[in-house]
Write a protein that holds these residues in place. Structure first.
Motif, PDB file in Angstrom:
ATOM      1  N   GLY A  15       0.625  -1.136   0.199  1.00  0.00           N
ATOM      2  CA  GLY A  15      -0.173  -0.129   0.132  1.00  0.00           C
ATOM      3  C   GLY A  15       1.034   1.447   0.340  1.00  0.00           C
ATOM      4  O   GLY A  15       0.473   2.698   0.034  1.00  0.00           O
ATOM      5  N   GLY A  16       1.992   1.493   0.319  1.00  0.00           N
ATOM      6  CA  GLY A  16       2.964   2.094   0.094  1.00  0.00           C
ATOM      7  C   GLY A  16       3.622   2.792  -1.001  1.00  0.00           C
ATOM      8  O   GLY A  16       3.303   2.208  -2.220  1.00  0.00           O
ATOM      9  N   SER A  17       3.947   3.825  -1.146  1.00  0.00           N
ATOM     10  CA  SER A  17       4.771   4.751  -1.890  1.00  0.00           C
ATOM     11  C   SER A  17       6.551   4.306  -2.779  1.00  0.00           C
ATOM     12  O   SER A  17       6.701   4.712  -1.151  1.00  0.00           O
ATOM     13  CB  SER A  17       4.302   5.420  -2.890  1.00  0.00           C
ATOM     14  N   LEU A  18       6.815   4.597  -3.588  1.00  0.00           N
ATOM     15  CA  LEU A  18       8.392   4.599  -3.679  1.00  0.00           C
ATOM     16  C   LEU A  18       8.226   5.535  -5.279  1.00  0.00           C
ATOM     17  O   LEU A  18       7.428   5.584  -5.930  1.00  0.00           O
ATOM     18  CB  LEU A  18       9.129   3.104  -4.061  1.00  0.00           C
ATOM     19  N   ARG A  19       9.656   5.992  -5.553  1.00  0.00           N
ATOM     20  CA  ARG A  19      10.044   6.944  -6.488  1.00  0.00           C
ATOM     21  C   ARG A  19      10.701   6.198  -6.860  1.00  0.00           C
ATOM     22  O   ARG A  19      11.710   6.504  -6.117  1.00  0.00           O
ATOM     23  CB  ARG A  19       9.644   8.258  -6.204  1.00  0.00           C
ATOM     24  N   LEU A  20      11.003   5.723  -8.482  1.00  0.00           N
ATOM     25  CA  LEU A  20      12.427   5.909  -8.678  1.00  0.00           C
ATOM     26  C   LEU A  20      13.383   6.175 -10.016  1.00  0.00           C
ATOM     27  O   LEU A  20      12.396   7.170 -10.076  1.00  0.00           O
ATOM     28  CB  LEU A  20      12.229   4.069  -9.537  1.00  0.00           C
ATOM     29  N   SER A  21      13.931   6.642  -9.910  1.00  0.00           N
ATOM     30  CA  SER A  21      14.893   7.499 -10.987  1.00  0.00           C
ATOM     31  C   SER A  21      15.301   6.752 -11.186  1.00  0.00           C
ATOM     32  O   SER A  21      16.618   6.038 -11.228  1.00  0.00           O
ATOM     33  CB  SER A  21      15.520   8.695  -9.543  1.00  0.00           C
ATOM     34  N   GLY A  66      -2.751   3.484 -13.235  1.00  0.00           N
ATOM     35  CA  GLY A  66      -3.687   4.053 -12.214  1.00  0.00           C
ATOM     36  C   GLY A  66      -2.867   4.252 -11.047  1.00  0.00           C
ATOM     37  O   GLY A  66      -3.674   4.785 -10.067  1.00  0.00           O
ATOM     38  N   ARG A  67      -1.588   3.379 -11.269  1.00  0.00           N
ATOM     39  CA  ARG A  67      -1.260   2.995  -9.774  1.00  0.00           C
ATOM     40  C   ARG A  67      -0.070   4.190  -9.763  1.00  0.00           C
ATOM     41  O   ARG A  67       1.074   4.147  -9.038  1.00  0.00           O
ATOM     42  CB  ARG A  67      -0.719   1.547  -8.855  1.00  0.00           C
ATOM     43  N   PHE A  68       0.694   3.565 -11.022  1.00  0.00           N
ATOM     44  CA  PHE A  68       1.711   4.224 -11.941  1.00  0.00           C
ATOM     45  C   PHE A  68       2.053   5.234 -12.459  1.00  0.00           C
ATOM     46  O   PHE A  68       0.946   5.271 -13.371  1.00  0.00           O
ATOM     47  CB  PHE A  68       3.418   2.648 -11.853  1.00  0.00           C
ATOM     48  N   GLN A  82       7.211   7.075  -9.884  1.00  0.00           N
ATOM     49  CA  GLN A  82       6.323   6.917  -8.682  1.00  0.00           C
ATOM     50  C   GLN A  82       5.174   5.538  -9.100  1.00  0.00           C
ATOM     51  O   GLN A  82       4.472   5.498 -10.165  1.00  0.00           O
ATOM     52  CB  GLN A  82       5.405   8.096  -8.992  1.00  0.00           C
ATOM     53  N   MET A  83       5.630   4.924  -7.758  1.00  0.00           N
ATOM     54  CA  MET A  83       5.294   4.164  -7.771  1.00  0.00           C
ATOM     55  C   MET A  83       4.313   4.177  -6.509  1.00  0.00           C
ATOM     56  O   MET A  83       4.230   4.733  -5.296  1.00  0.00           O
ATOM     57  CB  MET A  83       5.262   2.660  -7.838  1.00  0.00           C
ATOM     58  N   ASN A  84       2.612   4.163  -6.965  1.00  0.00           N
ATOM     59  CA  ASN A  84       1.799   4.209  -5.488  1.00  0.00           C
ATOM     60  C   ASN A  84       0.751   2.667  -5.259  1.00  0.00           C
ATOM     61  O   ASN A  84       0.874   1.661  -6.118  1.00  0.00           O
ATOM     62  CB  ASN A  84       0.722   4.792  -5.592  1.00  0.00           C
ATOM     63  N   SER A  85       0.333   2.347  -4.750  1.00  0.00           N
ATOM     64  CA  SER A  85       0.047   1.059  -3.481  1.00  0.00           C
ATOM     65  C   SER A  85       0.730   0.079  -4.073  1.00  0.00           C
ATOM     66  O   SER A  85      -0.175  -0.615  -4.542  1.00  0.00           O
ATOM     67  CB  SER A  85      -1.955   1.345  -4.219  1.00  0.00           C
ATOM     68  N   LEU A  86       2.360  -0.229  -4.129  1.00  0.00           N
ATOM     69  CA  LEU A  86       2.369  -1.066  -4.060  1.00  0.00           C
ATOM     70  C   LEU A  86       1.698  -2.815  -3.603  1.00  0.00           C
ATOM     71  O   LEU A  86       1.621  -2.529  -2.482  1.00  0.00           O
ATOM     72  CB  LEU A  86       3.968  -1.255  -3.661  1.00  0.00           C
TER      73      LEU A  86
END
Length: 124
Positions: A15-21, A66-68, A82-86
């Motif tokens: 349910g958490g988020s991460l942002r990859l670069s 819809g999530r990424f 950006q990854m949400n609701s993992l």
């Protein structure tokens, strides 16, 4: 030749988020279509998202739509995911990739440059 270096992976709860670069060098970045793929243990590498050289066109796999969000900053030669609701089953190595053309692509055989990958772990 293009060099790609990913960062931003790590451990996150479901349910958490991460942002990859992904930082790129070695080619006119705005003329390089970029993408993200992932590979889970024991599975084949799969498409996640792609963006055109201008950033104006994006495509996603059905599983992340819809999530990424994929985006890019051409002034910084960087693409983001950006990854949400993992979800726990999204634990995988995430790979940044670039192609010689400026258009986006869902096909990994159309990419010429690959980063080393960054690991994402999602705990349940």
């Amino acid at each position: 030749q293009v060099q790609l270096v990913e960062s931003g992976g790590g451990l996150v709860q479901a349910g958490g988020s991460l942002r990859l670069s992904c930082a790129a060098s070695g080619r006119t970045f705005s003329r390089t279509g970029m993408g993200w793929f992932r590979q889970a243990p024991g599975k084949e590498r799969e498409f996640v998202a792609t963006v055109s050289g201008s950033g104006g066109t994006t495509y996603y796999s059905d599983s992340v739509e819809g999530r990424f969000t994929i985006s890019r900053d051409n002034a910084k030669n960087t693409v983001y995911l950006q990854m949400n609701s993992l979800k726990p089953d999204e634990k995988a190595g995430y790979y940044c990739t670039g192609r010689s053309g400026k258009y986006p692509s869902r096909r990994q055989d159309q990419y010429d440059y690959w980063g080393q990958g960054t690991q994402v772990t999602v705990s349940s």
